[in-house]
Design a protein around this motif. Structure first.
Motif, PDB file in Angstrom:
ATOM      1  N   ILE A   1       0.853  -1.184   0.000  1.00 51.32           N
ATOM      2  CA  ILE A   1       0.000   0.000   0.000  1.00 51.32           C
ATOM      3  C   ILE A   1       0.893   1.239   0.000  1.00 51.32           C
ATOM      4  O   ILE A   1       1.765   1.378   0.864  1.00 51.32           O
ATOM      5  N   ASP A   2       0.676   2.134  -0.996  1.00 50.62           N
ATOM      6  CA  ASP A   2       1.373   3.419  -0.973  1.00 50.62           C
ATOM      7  C   ASP A   2       0.736   4.267   0.117  1.00 50.62           C
ATOM      8  O   ASP A   2      -0.471   4.558   0.071  1.00 50.62           O
ATOM      9  N   PHE A   3       1.532   4.671   1.078  1.00 52.35           N
ATOM     10  CA  PHE A   3       1.004   5.361   2.254  1.00 52.35           C
ATOM     11  C   PHE A   3       1.815   6.619   2.503  1.00 52.35           C
ATOM     12  O   PHE A   3       3.046   6.605   2.415  1.00 52.35           O
TER      13      PHE A   3
ATOM     14  N   THR B   1       9.839   3.407   4.559  1.00 53.27           N
ATOM     15  CA  THR B   1       9.902   4.852   4.358  1.00 53.27           C
ATOM     16  C   THR B   1      10.893   5.192   3.255  1.00 53.27           C
ATOM     17  O   THR B   1      11.930   4.526   3.112  1.00 53.27           O
ATOM     18  N   ASP B   2      10.548   6.222   2.462  1.00 53.10           N
ATOM     19  CA  ASP B   2      11.463   6.659   1.399  1.00 53.10           C
ATOM     20  C   ASP B   2      12.671   7.382   1.984  1.00 53.10           C
ATOM     21  O   ASP B   2      13.784   7.256   1.494  1.00 53.10           O
ATOM     22  N   THR B   3      12.424   8.163   3.044  1.00 53.31           N
ATOM     23  CA  THR B   3      13.508   8.846   3.752  1.00 53.31           C
ATOM     24  C   THR B   3      13.689   8.168   5.098  1.00 53.31           C
ATOM     25  O   THR B   3      12.770   8.182   5.924  1.00 53.31           O
TER      26      THR B   3
ATOM     27  N   LEU C   1       4.354  18.411   8.140  1.00 55.41           N
ATOM     28  CA  LEU C   1       4.695  16.988   8.077  1.00 55.41           C
ATOM     29  C   LEU C   1       4.580  16.518   6.638  1.00 55.41           C
ATOM     30  O   LEU C   1       3.601  16.825   5.943  1.00 55.41           O
ATOM     31  N   ASN C   2       5.568  15.754   6.207  1.00 51.38           N
ATOM     32  CA  ASN C   2       5.528  15.216   4.838  1.00 51.38           C
ATOM     33  C   ASN C   2       6.358  13.935   4.800  1.00 51.38           C
ATOM     34  O   ASN C   2       7.550  13.951   4.523  1.00 51.38           O
ATOM     35  N   GLU C   3       5.718  12.813   5.115  1.00 54.96           N
ATOM     36  CA  GLU C   3       6.389  11.520   5.160  1.00 54.96           C
ATOM     37  C   GLU C   3       5.803  10.617   4.076  1.00 54.96           C
ATOM     38  O   GLU C   3       4.620  10.301   4.089  1.00 54.96           O
ATOM     39  N   SER C   4       6.654  10.231   3.138  1.00 53.62           N
ATOM     40  CA  SER C   4       6.228   9.316   2.068  1.00 53.62           C
ATOM     41  C   SER C   4       6.670   7.902   2.448  1.00 53.62           C
ATOM     42  O   SER C   4       7.857   7.638   2.629  1.00 53.62           O
ATOM     43  N   MET C   5       5.692   6.997   2.579  1.00 57.34           N
ATOM     44  CA  MET C   5       5.974   5.647   3.062  1.00 57.34           C
ATOM     45  C   MET C   5       5.248   4.612   2.208  1.00 57.34           C
ATOM     46  O   MET C   5       4.518   4.950   1.269  1.00 57.34           O
ATOM     47  N   ASP C   6       5.483   3.359   2.543  1.00 56.09           N
ATOM     48  CA  ASP C   6       4.748   2.236   1.973  1.00 56.09           C
ATOM     49  C   ASP C   6       4.410   1.292   3.120  1.00 56.09           C
ATOM     50  O   ASP C   6       5.098   1.259   4.146  1.00 56.09           O
TER      51      ASP C   6
END
Length: 631
Positions: free
Chosen positions: A200-202, A283-285, A324-329
């Motif tokens: 899931i792209d989250f 997490t991407d970062t 807040l800006n967190e790009s996760m899966d």
């Protein structure tokens, strides 16, 4: 003493009082007009509450919009504002319902209170009792972001109300859950679901909250999950239940199967892994720090238990430009090696194939071979076929081992003679023994080395079968599930270290091991000369011949039946190979003749043998000098 009797006047008094009370209650009964007025008052109160929420939605556009005190007072909102402050708008949207979404692999529910996944059902799987597999259900999971506000409040998103929306992006489904401060200012959880994908792209992002979130206080993401039991043996499942994670740069690791409490740095993903299913947050970062814990929830293994372990992660988040800006899966699905490997995120490390050479053998030999065989035959037959192929490949090792034992058996009379001749000089006996073995081309080490070669294969397969997702709920003969123990009888009591059931495959494997060890141990006992002052190797081997099958019987009674099947077939094949080698390949007369020929030829010693001889000679000289000094 005078006997007390019931006074008739008292009885009449009680009756009169009771009658008066009934009359008064009847007289004070509300009239129909009064009842209607009470009902109308209740209705007006409900309508007033709805009007308050509607007026708040109209009036509140920014956290600082509560400036017109006269308007607020006229609307009756002063108390509402004082109670909720900048959160008043979100409270006006309060809704405890759930948003339901389905894909090919998921049946999901998103809680409007908290905005997180409140139920995750894997549609393609059931547990040992044919109940659908739920990763999240009945409040066993929490996903919460805690932060401070500029009006000195502490916000926990799990307690706040989110506004849901569902939309489509091609074939993908997008679920947006927004915790709103106003229509244009919010914290959003965004989930993008692909039709046939467990990933899931989250993402977590905020908009317009730079003057709402207090940047001087730590912002924490708390993720908790109590793992549901999915397997027949909870002790066996717990053995493979732990937390896996990967550091930034590709360095995967995991906690022990016991309770854990660890502080991590630079984390790329954290996975709550059970035996065959996992929930992994990527997490991407990389997260700079994280604190993880795992606690065993099984107090008594003989009692049915709902949960296996409690997992927690506490992860500090950072603001970027005040937002807040967190790009996760989010991976929620089976521990299937092929599926995990397809994401190219090192998630296949969740499958416990072993480290070093053991993992290499499983990944690049046994996994491809087993997948190939399982593609066109039942998995039980695939285990048998793979076992046969492995034993054929290792048959030359077994031949070398048996040949070495045969040579040592033939040399035994001469070795015994050397020891008898130099019974008072052990150093000399060892020197002549080594010289004879070198000339004859026979050495005890020659029998040990082939056995060492087989160890990586043995351990790799020990890791492979319990971890192979393809074996889950695949039946063979009387075994219902090759990934769990087979049962031919249930006991009315529990035997320590054994269990409350009887598995047949471990019994068959134990019998096969006994006969295999009887063949090999008999050969070894004949080949091993008895040394004075040393333990009786014959007795030790005899004890091992009985101890190993018993250990197999107890240890594997709760293990995967696929593993016991492998050991049973493997030992049966080994017995057959030994009998063929012994009766049709090896000729002791020829071996004896060859040894005699080898003894006549000059034998160049290796550097190791030369060094050993020098050390033994030096030791002998030192011993002689010590004896002279004593005299």
């Amino acid at each position: 003493m005078e006997e007390k009797k019931l006074d008739i006047n008292s009885v009449i008094g009680f009756v009169l009082i009771f009658g008066i009370m009934i009359y008064m209650f009847w007289q004070n009964k509300p009239t129909p007009e009064e009842l209607e007025a009470q009902e109308q008052a209740k209705q007006e109160k409900v309508e007033a509450e709805k009007k308050v929420k509607a007026d708040v939605q109209t009036l509140v556009t920014t956290p600082n919009d509560f400036t017109n005190i006269a308007d607020l007072d006229s609307l009756g909102l002063i108390e509402f504002k004082n109670k909720f402050g900048i959160l008043a708008y979100s409270e006006s949207l309060a809704n405890n319902e759930e948003t339901v979404v389905e894909t090919d692999v998921f049946a999901l529910k998103f809680s409007n209170r908290g905005g997180y996944l409140s139920e995750v059902k894997l549609k393609n799987f059931v547990d040992y009792d044919s109940v659908p597999i739920y990763i999240v259900k009945d409040n066993n999971a929490v996903f919460n972001i805690e932060f401070g506000t500029t009006d000195s409040r502490v916000v926990n998103t799990k307690e706040r109300y989110f506004a849901p929306s569902v939309s489509k992006n091609g074939d993908n489904t997008i679920v947006s859950m927004k915790f709103k401060i106003s229509e244009s200012k919010f914290l959003e959880y965004r989930y993008e679901l692909k039709p046939d994908d467990y990933m899931i792209d989250f993402s977590v992002r905020s908009q317009g909250l730079s003057n709402v979130i207090n940047s001087s206080q730590t912002i924490n993401l708390d993720w908790k999950l109590k793992g549901y039991r999915h397997a027949k043996s909870i002790s066996y499942e717990n053995r493979y239940t732990d937390i896996h994670y990967e550091h930034d740069g590709g360095n995967p690791d995991y906690t022990s199967a016991r309770d854990a409490d660890e502080d991590l740095n630079d984390v790329a993903w954290i996975g709550y892994k059970q035996h065959f299913f996992s929930s992994v947050l990527l997490t991407d970062t990389p997260f700079k720090t994280a604190k993880i814990t795992a606690k065993n929830l099984v107090e008594e293994e003989t009692i049915d238990t709902v949960y296996t372990k409690m997992f927690t992660s506490k992860i500090p988040l950072e603001l970027k430009g005040g937002e807040l800006n967190e790009s996760m899966d989010w991976y929620i699905g089976p521990n299937d090696f092929d599926i995990l490997n397809s994401y190219n995120r090192n998630l296949d490390e969740i499958v416990p194939f072993g480290w070093g050479i053991f993992g290499f053998i499983n990944r690049y030999v046994f996994m491809p071979l087993f997948s190939f065989l399982g593609g066109f035959m039942p998995y039980g037959i695939a285990i048998v076929v793979m076992t046969i192929l492995v034993k054929i490949c290792l048959s030359f090792v077994q031949y070398k081992q048996f040949l070495s034992q045969a040579k040592m058996k033939i040399l035994k009379p001469e070795l015994d003679a050397i020891r008898e001749k130099h019974k008072d000089n052990k150093m000399k006996a060892q020197q002549e023994t080594m010289a004879l073995q070198t000339k004859a081309g026979a050495s005890p080490l020659a029998g040990c080395l082939p056995a060492l070669i087989q160890l990586p294969v043995f351990y790799a397969l020990f890791q492979f079968f319990p971890s192979a997702f393809d074996l889950r709920q695949k039946s063979f003969l009387w075994a219902d599930d090759l990934s769990s123990y087979d049962t031919i009888a249930n006991l009315p009591f529990n035997i320590p270290f054994y269990g409350s059931h009887v598995s047949l495959f471990p019994i068959l494997a134990a019998v096969a091991i006994f006969f295999y060890m009887r063949l090999t141990t008999g050969q070894n006992m004949q080949a091993q000369p008895q040394q004075e002052g040393m333990p009786d190797m014959g007795k030790m081997m005899k004890y091992m011949m009985y101890f190993s099958p018993i250990m197999m019987l107890f240890f594997f009674n709760n293990y995967a039946s696929g593993l016991s099947l492998y050991y049973f077939i493997s030992n049966v094949i080994s017995i057959g190979i030994i009998l063929v080698i012994k009766n049709y390949i090896l000729d002791e007369d020829k071996i004896h003749a060859q040894i005699q020929e080898n003894k006549k030829k000059p034998k160049k010693q290796s550097k190791f043998q030369t060094k050993m001889k020098q050390m033994m000679e030096q030791a002998e000289q030192q011993k002689q000098m010590q004896q002279k000094r004593k005299k």
